[in-house]
Design a protein around this motif. Structure first.
Motif, PDB file in Angstrom:
ATOM      1  N   UNK A  48     -21.307 -26.024 -34.911  1.00  0.00           N
ATOM      2  CA  UNK A  48     -20.352 -26.798 -34.114  1.00  0.00           C
ATOM      3  C   UNK A  48     -20.275 -26.268 -32.689  1.00  0.00           C
ATOM      4  N   UNK A  49     -20.095 -24.964 -32.579  1.00  0.00           N
ATOM      5  CA  UNK A  49     -19.953 -24.344 -31.259  1.00  0.00           C
ATOM      6  C   UNK A  49     -21.216 -24.563 -30.432  1.00  0.00           C
ATOM      7  N   UNK A  50     -22.355 -24.473 -31.099  1.00  0.00           N
ATOM      8  CA  UNK A  50     -23.618 -24.655 -30.393  1.00  0.00           C
ATOM      9  C   UNK A  50     -23.705 -26.075 -29.804  1.00  0.00           C
ATOM     10  N   UNK A  51     -23.397 -27.035 -30.648  1.00  0.00           N
ATOM     11  CA  UNK A  51     -23.472 -28.427 -30.200  1.00  0.00           C
ATOM     12  C   UNK A  51     -22.526 -28.700 -29.042  1.00  0.00           C
ATOM     13  N   UNK A  52     -21.286 -28.258 -29.204  1.00  0.00           N
ATOM     14  CA  UNK A  52     -20.295 -28.522 -28.155  1.00  0.00           C
ATOM     15  C   UNK A  52     -20.693 -27.821 -26.862  1.00  0.00           C
ATOM     16  N   UNK A  53     -21.182 -26.586 -26.970  1.00  0.00           N
ATOM     17  CA  UNK A  53     -21.578 -25.850 -25.767  1.00  0.00           C
ATOM     18  C   UNK A  53     -22.676 -26.593 -25.029  1.00  0.00           C
ATOM     19  N   UNK A  54     -23.680 -27.009 -25.770  1.00  0.00           N
ATOM     20  CA  UNK A  54     -24.796 -27.713 -25.145  1.00  0.00           C
ATOM     21  C   UNK A  54     -24.310 -28.908 -24.338  1.00  0.00           C
ATOM     22  N   UNK A  55     -23.427 -29.671 -24.959  1.00  0.00           N
ATOM     23  CA  UNK A  55     -22.939 -30.860 -24.260  1.00  0.00           C
ATOM     24  C   UNK A  55     -22.023 -30.493 -23.101  1.00  0.00           C
ATOM     25  N   UNK A  56     -21.188 -29.482 -23.328  1.00  0.00           N
ATOM     26  CA  UNK A  56     -20.176 -29.145 -22.330  1.00  0.00           C
ATOM     27  C   UNK A  56     -20.786 -28.509 -21.093  1.00  0.00           C
ATOM     28  N   UNK A  57     -21.864 -27.757 -21.267  1.00  0.00           N
ATOM     29  CA  UNK A  57     -22.471 -27.088 -20.133  1.00  0.00           C
ATOM     30  C   UNK A  57     -23.359 -28.063 -19.341  1.00  0.00           C
ATOM     31  N   UNK A  58     -23.577 -29.224 -19.922  1.00  0.00           N
ATOM     32  CA  UNK A  58     -24.358 -30.245 -19.223  1.00  0.00           C
ATOM     33  C   UNK A  58     -23.795 -30.502 -17.836  1.00  0.00           C
ATOM     34  N   UNK A  59     -24.655 -30.789 -16.871  1.00  0.00           N
ATOM     35  CA  UNK A  59     -24.228 -30.867 -15.480  1.00  0.00           C
ATOM     36  C   UNK A  59     -23.205 -31.976 -15.233  1.00  0.00           C
ATOM     37  N   UNK A  60     -23.276 -33.069 -15.979  1.00  0.00           N
ATOM     38  CA  UNK A  60     -22.342 -34.159 -15.763  1.00  0.00           C
ATOM     39  C   UNK A  60     -20.909 -33.696 -15.894  1.00  0.00           C
ATOM     40  N   UNK A  61     -20.695 -32.889 -16.894  1.00  0.00           N
ATOM     41  CA  UNK A  61     -19.349 -32.408 -17.145  1.00  0.00           C
ATOM     42  C   UNK A  61     -18.880 -31.529 -15.994  1.00  0.00           C
ATOM     43  N   UNK A  62     -19.747 -30.622 -15.575  1.00  0.00           N
ATOM     44  CA  UNK A  62     -19.327 -29.676 -14.554  1.00  0.00           C
ATOM     45  C   UNK A  62     -19.104 -30.351 -13.210  1.00  0.00           C
ATOM     46  N   UNK A  63     -19.819 -31.428 -12.958  1.00  0.00           N
ATOM     47  CA  UNK A  63     -19.668 -32.112 -11.672  1.00  0.00           C
ATOM     48  C   UNK A  63     -18.500 -33.094 -11.687  1.00  0.00           C
ATOM     49  N   UNK A  64     -18.071 -33.463 -12.873  1.00  0.00           N
ATOM     50  CA  UNK A  64     -17.065 -34.515 -12.958  1.00  0.00           C
ATOM     51  C   UNK A  64     -15.722 -34.037 -12.410  1.00  0.00           C
ATOM     52  N   UNK A  65     -14.871 -35.000 -12.069  1.00  0.00           N
ATOM     53  CA  UNK A  65     -13.588 -34.662 -11.456  1.00  0.00           C
ATOM     54  C   UNK A  65     -12.598 -34.101 -12.463  1.00  0.00           C
ATOM     55  N   UNK A  66     -12.731 -34.510 -13.707  1.00  0.00           N
ATOM     56  CA  UNK A  66     -11.818 -33.989 -14.725  1.00  0.00           C
ATOM     57  C   UNK A  66     -12.620 -33.402 -15.877  1.00  0.00           C
ATOM     58  N   UNK A  67     -13.269 -32.300 -15.616  1.00  0.00           N
ATOM     59  CA  UNK A  67     -14.145 -31.716 -16.640  1.00  0.00           C
ATOM     60  C   UNK A  67     -13.372 -31.288 -17.881  1.00  0.00           C
ATOM     61  N   UNK A  68     -12.148 -30.782 -17.662  1.00  0.00           N
ATOM     62  CA  UNK A  68     -11.361 -30.337 -18.811  1.00  0.00           C
ATOM     63  C   UNK A  68     -11.212 -31.454 -19.816  1.00  0.00           C
ATOM     64  N   UNK A  69     -10.863 -32.621 -19.291  1.00  0.00           N
ATOM     65  CA  UNK A  69     -10.667 -33.764 -20.163  1.00  0.00           C
ATOM     66  C   UNK A  69     -11.957 -34.148 -20.901  1.00  0.00           C
ATOM     67  N   UNK A  70     -13.061 -34.016 -20.171  1.00  0.00           N
ATOM     68  CA  UNK A  70     -14.336 -34.353 -20.812  1.00  0.00           C
ATOM     69  C   UNK A  70     -14.689 -33.372 -21.906  1.00  0.00           C
ATOM     70  N   UNK A  71     -14.380 -32.102 -21.664  1.00  0.00           N
ATOM     71  CA  UNK A  71     -14.653 -31.105 -22.704  1.00  0.00           C
ATOM     72  C   UNK A  71     -13.815 -31.419 -23.939  1.00  0.00           C
ATOM     73  N   UNK A  72     -12.564 -31.755 -23.707  1.00  0.00           N
ATOM     74  CA  UNK A  72     -11.694 -32.126 -24.823  1.00  0.00           C
ATOM     75  C   UNK A  72     -12.300 -33.288 -25.604  1.00  0.00           C
TER      76      UNK A  72
END
Ligand code: GDP
Ligand code: MG
Length: 440
Positions: A48-72
């Motif tokens: 689970x952690x591996x999958x979520x990390x992979x997606x969360x570290x993706x550049x889209x998330x980090x560039x987005x205006x509300x990354x926290x919400x996207x991680x959630x």
């Protein structure tokens, strides 16, 4: 619990405008702890952690205006996937009767669930079930099922304890044919532990009855044990789905999260109480948002729909959505709720209810409810729609009129306010989340 734990972590991220890789790592550490603490299978946690990390570290998330919400959102989606993604419906036979076999350890809730399932199939699918008492080791077990049958006015087939379960099931199937039952639910014996004799007996019944569904009933309160039991039954007898019982108590979410990925068999229903109507189809997405502490508005509305007329439920949904919920609606709800069953179960489904002071250990007492009703009934229509106008004078008048105290009036107004705030926060969050997710 898992909900509070994850929520604490996510709250931190939610508050942030931007999230960097270190934040994501830190959060994943927290998520990992939370899952382990909730008794989720270690292998499942790792994946689970591996999958979520992979997606969360993706550049889209980090560039987005509300990354926290996207991680959630990612965590929520992955939790949903972990539990199978979609609600898996019951498999009915092409040619009636559909045969459902209930298996599991002693005390897991097989007999209770047999009754609940029959009631659900009759109510929602218009079926005409026959229950079969095939636990021949304890006379009390047969009696228990017969009592439930009487209570529900659903027939129970039993031949006592001096005959083999296979013979009972054979005759029950003949009877079902004669009496045109389209569903046959077989309540089998359990043991304290998985053992060879029990497994053989279940296999024999299975061979004779060729069931359309073999439901393993497991107690959610047993956490990791429930997962081991599921794995064991799945490998020896073969199951088609799981019913997770006792999800109403102070249950850790671990079992719900692990069972699917360990057995690859879906959780189809959950037991949420001892009453005969306390069985619900399992919705992975709703469970995930419940775990994340966003409340289970959909289940609440569905529950309302089953008991209240459609019209009312729609109205309520709309009012929640548009935040035009008044004290009149609150009163209306209280009165509907009375018809729905145990209040504390319902309150747990309300968004943010676990955060409202005084509600967290909600031992809601029905007398108290009567007093709340009296308070609202002593208000004028204007006061009910616009509680802001209720000043000290009015409070005194309302307390007097309802035979309560000013403190009680205050408490009700405060609770109503808190609830409105919670719903508002939730709706905002969801709307923002939805918008955000739709952007390319
Ligand atoms: P069996 O031995 O597997 O047939 O288990 P039973 O059906 O006799 O249930 C054992 C106990 O668990 C009974 O006291 C039930 O009332 C209780 N039980 C079953 N399902 C639920 C549930 O979803 N919630 C709660 N709170 N209790 C349950
Ligand atoms: Mg039983």
């Amino acid at each position: 619990g898992l909900a509070e734990r994850l929520q604490g972590t996510l709250q931190k991220i939610r508050g942030k405008g931007k999230v960097n890789e270190a934040d994501v790592k830190e959060m994943m550490r927290e998520v990992r702890f939370a899952l382990i603490e909730a008794d989720v299978n270690l292998k499942v946690v790792r994946e689970f952690v591996k999958k979520v990390s992979e997606k969360a570290v993706g550049q889209d998330v980090l560039k987005s205006l509300t990354p926290g919400q996207q991680v959630v959102k990612i965590v929520q989606d992955e939790l949903t996937n972990l539990m199978g993604g979609e609600q898996e419906p019951i498999q009915f036979a092409r040619k009636a009767p559909t045969v459902i076999m209930m298996v599991g350890l002693q005390g897991a809730g097989k007999t209770t669930t047999t009754g609940k399932l029959a009631a659900l199939l009759r109510k929602r699918h218009n079926k005409k079930p026959l229950l079969v008492a095939a636990d021949v080791y304890r006379p009390a077990a047969i009696q228990q099922l017969e009592t439930l049958g009487k209570q529900l006015t659903i027939p129970v087939f039993s031949l006592g304890t001096d005959i083999s379960p296979v013979d009972i099931v054979r005759q029950a199937l003949e009877q079902a044919e004669k009496e045109h039952h389209d569903v046959v639910i077989v309540d089998t014996a359990g043991r304290l532990h998985v053992d060879e004799t029990l497994m053989q007996e279940l296999k024999d019944i299975q061979e004779l009855a060729t069931p359309d569904e073999v439901f393993l009933v497991v107690d959610a309160m047993t956490g990791q044990d429930a997962v081991n039991v599921a794995q064991n039954f799945n490998e020896t007898v073969g199951i088609s789905g799981v019913v997770l019982t006792k999800l109403d108590g102070d249950t850790r979410g671990g079992a719900a999260l692990s069972i699917r990925s360990v057995t690859e068999k879906p959780i189809k229903f959950v037991g949420v109480g001892e009453h005969m109507d306390a069985l619900e189809p399992f919705h992975p997405e709703r469970m995930a948002s419940r775990i994340l502490g966003m409340g289970d508005v959909m289940s609440l509305i569905e529950k309302a729909q089953a008991n209240v007329d459609e019209e009312k439920a729609k109205e309520m949904e709309e009012k929640f959505r548009t935040q035009t919920f008044t004290l009149d609606d609150f009163l209306d709800q209280l009165q509907q709720v009375k018809k729905m069953g145990p209040l504390d179960e319902l309150l747990k489904m309300m968004p943010g209810a676990n955060k409202i002071k005084g509600l967290e250990n909600a031992q809601v007492d029905e007398k108290q409810m009567g007093r709340v009703e009296a308070v609202i009934q002593s208000m004028t229509p204007a006061e009910r729609t616009t509680p802001e106008i209720i000043n000290a004078n009015r409070r005194r008048r309302i307390a007097k009129g309802s035979g309560t105290s000013i403190q009680e009036v205050n408490r009700l107004l405060k609770q109503f306010n808190d609830m409105k705030k919670m719903v508002k926060q939730m709706t905002n969050m969801q709307q923002k989340g939805n918008k955000r997710m739709k952007m390319p």
